[in-house]
Design an enzyme around this catalytic site. Structure first.
Site, PDB file in Angstrom:
ATOM      1  N   LYS A 128       0.800  -1.233   0.000  1.00  0.00           N
ATOM      2  CA  LYS A 128       0.000   0.000   0.000  1.00  0.00           C
ATOM      3  C   LYS A 128       0.831   1.282   0.000  1.00  0.00           C
ATOM      4  CE  LYS A 128      -3.270  -1.107  -0.780  1.00  0.00           C
ATOM      5  NZ  LYS A 128      -3.428  -1.858  -2.093  1.00  0.00           N
ATOM      6  N   SER A 129       2.042   1.181  -0.529  1.00  0.00           N
ATOM      7  CA  SER A 129       2.933   2.352  -0.548  1.00  0.00           C
ATOM      8  C   SER A 129       3.057   2.998  -1.924  1.00  0.00           C
ATOM      9  CB  SER A 129       4.327   1.936  -0.069  1.00  0.00           C
ATOM     10  OG  SER A 129       4.264   1.439   1.231  1.00  0.00           O
ATOM     11  N   THR A 144       3.011   0.798  -4.918  1.00  0.00           N
ATOM     12  CA  THR A 144       3.584  -0.257  -5.763  1.00  0.00           C
ATOM     13  C   THR A 144       2.995  -0.240  -7.175  1.00  0.00           C
ATOM     14  OG1 THR A 144       3.263  -1.512  -3.712  1.00  0.00           O
ATOM     15  CG2 THR A 144       4.241  -2.686  -5.575  1.00  0.00           C
ATOM     16  N   TRP A 154       1.538   2.096  -8.882  1.00  0.00           N
ATOM     17  CA  TRP A 154       1.953   3.287  -9.635  1.00  0.00           C
ATOM     18  C   TRP A 154       3.392   3.122 -10.129  1.00  0.00           C
ATOM     19  CZ3 TRP A 154       2.487   8.856  -7.196  1.00  0.00           C
ATOM     20  CH2 TRP A 154       2.521   9.801  -8.235  1.00  0.00           C
ATOM     21  N   HIS A 156       7.670  -7.578  -1.778  1.00  0.00           N
ATOM     22  CA  HIS A 156       7.485  -6.868  -0.506  1.00  0.00           C
ATOM     23  C   HIS A 156       8.485  -7.370   0.547  1.00  0.00           C
ATOM     24  CE1 HIS A 156       3.928  -4.875  -1.903  1.00  0.00           C
ATOM     25  NE2 HIS A 156       3.106  -5.903  -1.814  1.00  0.00           N
ATOM     26  N   TYR A 187       6.607   8.274  -2.097  1.00  0.00           N
ATOM     27  CA  TYR A 187       5.293   8.486  -2.731  1.00  0.00           C
ATOM     28  C   TYR A 187       4.927   9.966  -2.737  1.00  0.00           C
ATOM     29  CZ  TYR A 187       0.275   7.769  -3.618  1.00  0.00           C
ATOM     30  OH  TYR A 187      -1.002   7.804  -4.159  1.00  0.00           O
ATOM     31  N   LYS A 224      -7.920   6.625  -3.813  1.00  0.00           N
ATOM     32  CA  LYS A 224      -7.857   8.084  -3.872  1.00  0.00           C
ATOM     33  C   LYS A 224      -6.492   8.582  -4.327  1.00  0.00           C
ATOM     34  CE  LYS A 224     -10.678  10.475  -0.452  1.00  0.00           C
ATOM     35  NZ  LYS A 224     -10.586  10.940   0.956  1.00  0.00           N
TER      36      LYS A 224
HETATM   37  P1  A3P Z   1      -4.947   5.058  -1.313  1.00  0.00           P
HETATM   38  O1  A3P Z   1      -5.605   3.848  -0.710  1.00  0.00           O
HETATM   39  O2  A3P Z   1      -4.420   5.985  -0.262  1.00  0.00           O
HETATM   40  O3  A3P Z   1      -5.778   5.753  -2.293  1.00  0.00           O
HETATM   41  P2  A3P Z   1      -0.159  -0.216  -3.673  1.00  0.00           P
HETATM   42  O4  A3P Z   1      -0.121   0.014  -5.139  1.00  0.00           O
HETATM   43  O5  A3P Z   1       1.190  -0.339  -3.053  1.00  0.00           O
HETATM   44  O6  A3P Z   1      -1.092  -1.323  -3.318  1.00  0.00           O
HETATM   45  O7  A3P Z   1      -0.751   1.124  -3.035  1.00  0.00           O
HETATM   46  C1  A3P Z   1      -2.080   1.486  -3.260  1.00  0.00           C
HETATM   47  C2  A3P Z   1      -2.210   2.983  -3.067  1.00  0.00           C
HETATM   48  O8  A3P Z   1      -1.646   3.655  -4.201  1.00  0.00           O
HETATM   49  C3  A3P Z   1      -3.653   3.417  -2.970  1.00  0.00           C
HETATM   50  O9  A3P Z   1      -3.650   4.550  -2.100  1.00  0.00           O
HETATM   51  C4  A3P Z   1      -3.955   3.781  -4.415  1.00  0.00           C
HETATM   52  O10 A3P Z   1      -5.052   4.646  -4.575  1.00  0.00           O
HETATM   53  C5  A3P Z   1      -2.658   4.449  -4.820  1.00  0.00           C
HETATM   54  N1  A3P Z   1      -2.446   4.433  -6.275  1.00  0.00           N
HETATM   55  C6  A3P Z   1      -2.725   3.440  -7.150  1.00  0.00           C
HETATM   56  N2  A3P Z   1      -2.430   3.802  -8.406  1.00  0.00           N
HETATM   57  C7  A3P Z   1      -1.961   5.068  -8.332  1.00  0.00           C
HETATM   58  C8  A3P Z   1      -1.497   5.997  -9.327  1.00  0.00           C
HETATM   59  N3  A3P Z   1      -1.492   5.684 -10.612  1.00  0.00           N
HETATM   60  N4  A3P Z   1      -1.079   7.209  -8.885  1.00  0.00           N
HETATM   61  C9  A3P Z   1      -1.095   7.538  -7.581  1.00  0.00           C
HETATM   62  N5  A3P Z   1      -1.526   6.706  -6.601  1.00  0.00           N
HETATM   63  C10 A3P Z   1      -1.952   5.477  -6.981  1.00  0.00           C
END
Ligand code: A3P
Length: 319
Positions: free
Chosen positions: A67-68, A70, A72, A130, A221, A286
């Site tokens: 959830k950091s 990844t 993106w 991870h 991030y 979000k």
């Molecule tokens: P939020 O839950 O705060 O919205 P991971 O990819 O490591 O699982 O992390 C998920 C988080 O990255 C989520 O945060 C998600 O909305 C955010 N995320 C996913 N795609 C993204 C993108 N293209 N740009 C920015 N944030 C993104």
């Protein structure tokens, strides 16, 4: 599936009986291996990886705590390498997690000799993980990484809230389910949770990036959000594919393609599921900095701040 024990071989069954173990908030068993907590099937994946992975110099491994950011980072890396092709982006046809598979949860999940021929011979092999840095490094002889590793780190409170939403989606609960927030909070604070402790994961890569900056890039991030083009250029340079003068406008195109809005509106991400049965859509929410303010109590924030300050003390690492 990661939580189950049906992939374990005899060696692992005997190993886990000697490892520290703990139940998570769902009553599922976690095991501590090399300082990190895993569910059984994921631990088998880690062991398979350590046994069988043969790194190549051109390999790229994208690492993070869950959830950091990844997803993106995966999308951006794919887009960086695909910018030389004139065809449409592979992001249209698969989710970033399908295109950049996890070593321990996908490729090596069931075997130490996976079929890696699906990777195109003309571009670097892209993997993700991870695992903490020291566990990832185990198959690298002479202890330094022959391949490039990019780590993305995120503010711990936003990670917690993101994890909460993700868990609720996964458990098919109402998002307002505060008990899942409470248990995610407890697990984060104690460090006993899937891939935890958070701070060990972060610090392992932080130290790795200081020791070997040519092979380990540490990204944040929040910086990617506040100055995306500078960060994408930094990523491109580190990966050995910097933008040239002629590529004017290319950075913006990549950022647009990989924006949360663009990715989440693609058909493949609205409908598909990952190999371990997670809805592609659950990876897009979000994508804001500081959303934790809307959900955590001041007491929760204070407790997290105190723990993190204590854990980072003396490391020189600031977040
Ligand atoms: P939020 O839950 O705060 O919205 P991971 O990819 O490591 O699982 O992390 C998920 C988080 O990255 C989520 O945060 C998600 O909305 C955010 N995320 C996913 N795609 C993204 C993108 N293209 N740009 C920015 N944030 C993104």
């Amino acid at each position: 599936e990661n939580m189950r024990e049906d992939n374990l071989n005899e060696e692992t069954k005997s190993l886990i009986s000697s490892l520290p173990s703990h139940k998570d908030f769902l009553g599922k068993q976690l095991y501590n291996y090399q300082g990190c907590w895993y569910y059984p099937n994921t631990l088998q994946g880690v062991l398979n990886f350590q046994k069988g992975f043969k790194p190549q110099e051109t390999d790229i491994i994208l690492a993070s705590f869950p959830k950091s950011g990844t997803t993106w980072l995966k999308a951006l890396t794919i887009a960086l390498f695909e910018r030389f092709n004139n065809t449409s982006s592979s992001l249209q046809f698969d989710n970033p997690h399908g295109l950049v598979p996890f070593l321990e949860m996908s490729l090596y999940h069931k075997t130490s000799i996976p079929d890696l021929t699906k990777f195109s011979p003309s571009s670097p092999r892209l993997f993700s993980t991870h695992m903490p840095f020291h566990t990832l490094q185990a198959p690298f002889k002479d202890e330094s990484s022959p391949c490039k590793i990019v780590y993305v780190c995120r503010n711990v409170k936003d990670v917690l809230v993101s994890q909460w939403y993700f868990r609720c989606a996964y458990l098919e609960k109402e998002v307002e389910d505060k008990s899942t927030l409470e248990s995610s909070f407890e697990s984060l604070c104690s460090g006993i949770g899937y891939f935890g402790p958070f701070w060990e994961n972060v610090l392992s890569y932080w130290r790795g990036s200081l020791e070997d900056p040519e092979h380990v890039l540490f990204m944040r991030y929040e910086e990617m959000k506040s100055d995306p083009s500078a960060q994408v250029k930094r990523l491109a340079e580190f990966l050995g594919c910097p933008f040239t003068e002629e590529e004017h406008g290319c950075v913006d195109k990549i950022l647009e393609l990989c924006s949360l809005r663009s990715l989440s509106s693609m058909e493949i991400n609205k409908t598909g599921k990952t190999s371990n049965n997670l809805h592609h859509s659950s990876f897009f929410r979000k994508g804001e900095v500081g959303d934790s303010k809307n959900h955590l109590t001041p007491e929760m924030e204070t407790k997290i701040d105190m723990i993190i300050e204590e854990k980072y003390k003396g490391s020189g690492f600031k977040y």
